[in-house]
Design a protein around this motif. Structure first.
Motif, PDB file in Angstrom:
ATOM      1  N   VAL A 158      12.052  -1.634   3.755  1.00 31.27           N
ATOM      2  CA  VAL A 158      11.471  -0.479   4.438  1.00 31.27           C
ATOM      3  C   VAL A 158      12.311   0.759   4.124  1.00 31.27           C
ATOM      4  CG1 VAL A 158      10.933   0.553   6.676  1.00 31.27           C
ATOM      5  CG2 VAL A 158      10.504  -1.894   6.282  1.00 31.27           C
ATOM      6  N   ASP A 159      11.660   1.793   3.606  1.00 36.61           N
ATOM      7  CA  ASP A 159      12.334   3.039   3.251  1.00 36.61           C
ATOM      8  C   ASP A 159      11.993   4.084   4.322  1.00 36.61           C
ATOM      9  OD1 ASP A 159      13.265   5.411   2.181  1.00 36.61           O
ATOM     10  OD2 ASP A 159      12.567   4.991   0.143  1.00 36.61           O
ATOM     11  N   LYS A 160      12.842   4.177   5.321  1.00 36.00           N
ATOM     12  CA  LYS A 160      12.554   5.061   6.447  1.00 36.00           C
ATOM     13  C   LYS A 160      12.584   6.529   6.043  1.00 36.00           C
ATOM     14  CE  LYS A 160      13.868   1.848  10.084  1.00 36.00           C
ATOM     15  NZ  LYS A 160      14.567   1.642  11.369  1.00 36.00           N
ATOM     16  N   ASP A 161      13.403   6.860   5.065  1.00 38.08           N
ATOM     17  CA  ASP A 161      13.438   8.246   4.594  1.00 38.08           C
ATOM     18  C   ASP A 161      12.108   8.638   3.959  1.00 38.08           C
ATOM     19  OD1 ASP A 161      16.034   8.638   5.455  1.00 38.08           O
ATOM     20  OD2 ASP A 161      16.926   8.108   3.522  1.00 38.08           O
ATOM     21  N   GLU A 162      11.527   7.721   3.189  1.00 38.83           N
ATOM     22  CA  GLU A 162      10.243   7.998   2.556  1.00 38.83           C
ATOM     23  C   GLU A 162       9.128   8.068   3.608  1.00 38.83           C
ATOM     24  OE1 GLU A 162       6.899   8.536   0.176  1.00 38.83           O
ATOM     25  OE2 GLU A 162       9.015   9.081  -0.048  1.00 38.83           O
ATOM     26  N   ILE A 163       9.192   7.191   4.591  1.00 41.56           N
ATOM     27  CA  ILE A 163       8.201   7.239   5.670  1.00 41.56           C
ATOM     28  C   ILE A 163       8.274   8.571   6.399  1.00 41.56           C
ATOM     29  CG2 ILE A 163       7.585   6.273   7.934  1.00 41.56           C
ATOM     30  CD1 ILE A 163       8.400   3.514   6.795  1.00 41.56           C
TER      31      ILE A 163
END
Length: 328
Positions: free
Chosen positions: A41-46
């Motif tokens: 999961v890439d929270k920065d991209e989300i």
């Protein structure tokens, strides 16, 4: 006293919800996505993608989004809170499990076999609605339910029955998933027969069905109906938007504008590896985004005689009402 609804940033008066999209997903993953370590999961991209989307929907006057992501498909209330803080949107988080066919049923099916599932589901709903999700202090604002194509399984039925009980005790709003627009009348009948308030129920994805009589059978239970998959068309049983518009016009013409909602069911970011749509499908989902209604659907509705007041009813007044607006 003004009615309020739980958002990820705390309670908000229903009068302040404004223009609302009742069924979207800032991020979503089918159960099992977390097993593929190649795609963490890439929270920065989300967060980046969510801020970009928020800017676009806010330009169309949207103030509130209901994130319909169930507990077993990657829900993350703290990430939703961060998105809300960064964007200024009201975001309403869900509690609940996805339908059996695409959810993670093993845990509660095991508890069902032991005879303790309903008690635990009740405990989960109540805690997440009244105290907070885990140790976040963030309270869910809706219960999300779902059933599969052409039937409501015994596993799914448990969640519906407990949701009706919890709604009687808390007044919480219930939103649902119908697979390919099936089982709408049955979902409504089950919830109402178990004591749920139809004015607090949105039967979702009903625009998967183009039978006007089927919609009216559902609406006769007093519930709301969601035309909430605009932009998904031509596959997985989804009609073309042009056909959905025809049904929507028929229902508005028949006097049901005060029981209708519109949204997209858009997955803004997929958890795991993003799906790669075949070329023949890619063109059909070009407009699957959170501003499609405002840019492409509403102009057609207006051309066909739907008034600004009726659009306002569907996007502003009905969401306010389903969260308790104008109740004594």
């Amino acid at each position: 006293m003004s009615k309020t609804v739980n958002t990820v940033l705390g309670p908000v008066a229903v009068e302040d919800l404004g223009k609302t999209l009742m069924h979207e997903h800032f991020f979503f993953g089918y159960p099992g996505f977390y097993g593929n370590s190649l795609y963490p999961v890439d929270k920065d991209e989300i967060l980046r993608a969510s801020i970009e989307t928020a800017s676009k929907v806010k330009a169309h006057g949207v103030k509130t989004i209901v994130d319909a992501t169930p507990n077993d498909t990657g829900r993350d209330p703290e990430l939703l809170k961060l998105i809300a803080e960064k964007t200024g949107l009201n975001i309403i988080c869900s509690t609940g499990y996805y339908y059996e066919g695409e959810g993670a049923p093993a845990y509660f099916k095991f508890k069902q076999a032991l005879g303790t599932a309903e008690e635990e589901i009740y405990e989960m709903y109540m805690r997440e609605l009244t105290e907070g999700i885990g140790d976040t202090g963030i309270k869910a604002g809706v219960i999300k339910l779902g059933s599969g194509k052409d039937r409501i399984t015994e596993y799914e039925r448990m969640f519906f029955k407990v949701a009706a009980k919890v709604q009687q005790e808390t007044g919480v709003t219930i939103i649902t998933h119908t697979q390919e627009g099936t089982m709408g009348p049955e979902q409504a009948e089950l919830l109402v027969s178990e004591g749920a308030d139809p004015k607090r129920i949105l039967i979702g994805h009903m625009d998967g069905n183009t039978d006007l009589r089927y919609h009216i059978r559902t609406l006769e239970h007093g519930v709301y109906v969601g035309f909430d998959r605009f932009g998904i068309q031509g596959f997985v049983g989804a009609p073309m938007d042009s056909d959905r518009i025809g049904v929507l016009l028929g229902l508005i013409g028949a006097g049901y504008a005060e029981q209708l909602m519109m949204s997209h069911d858009k997955v803004n970011v997929w958890l795991g590896k993003s799906p790669e749509f075949p070329a023949e499908l890619g063109s059909l989902v070009t407009n699957w985004h959170m501003t499609h209604i405002f840019e492409n659907i509403i102009p057609v509705l207006k051309e066909r005689g739907v008034s600004e007041d009726q659009i306002n009813t569907i996007l502003v007044q009905n969401p306010k009402q389903i969260f308790g607006g104008n109740e004594a």
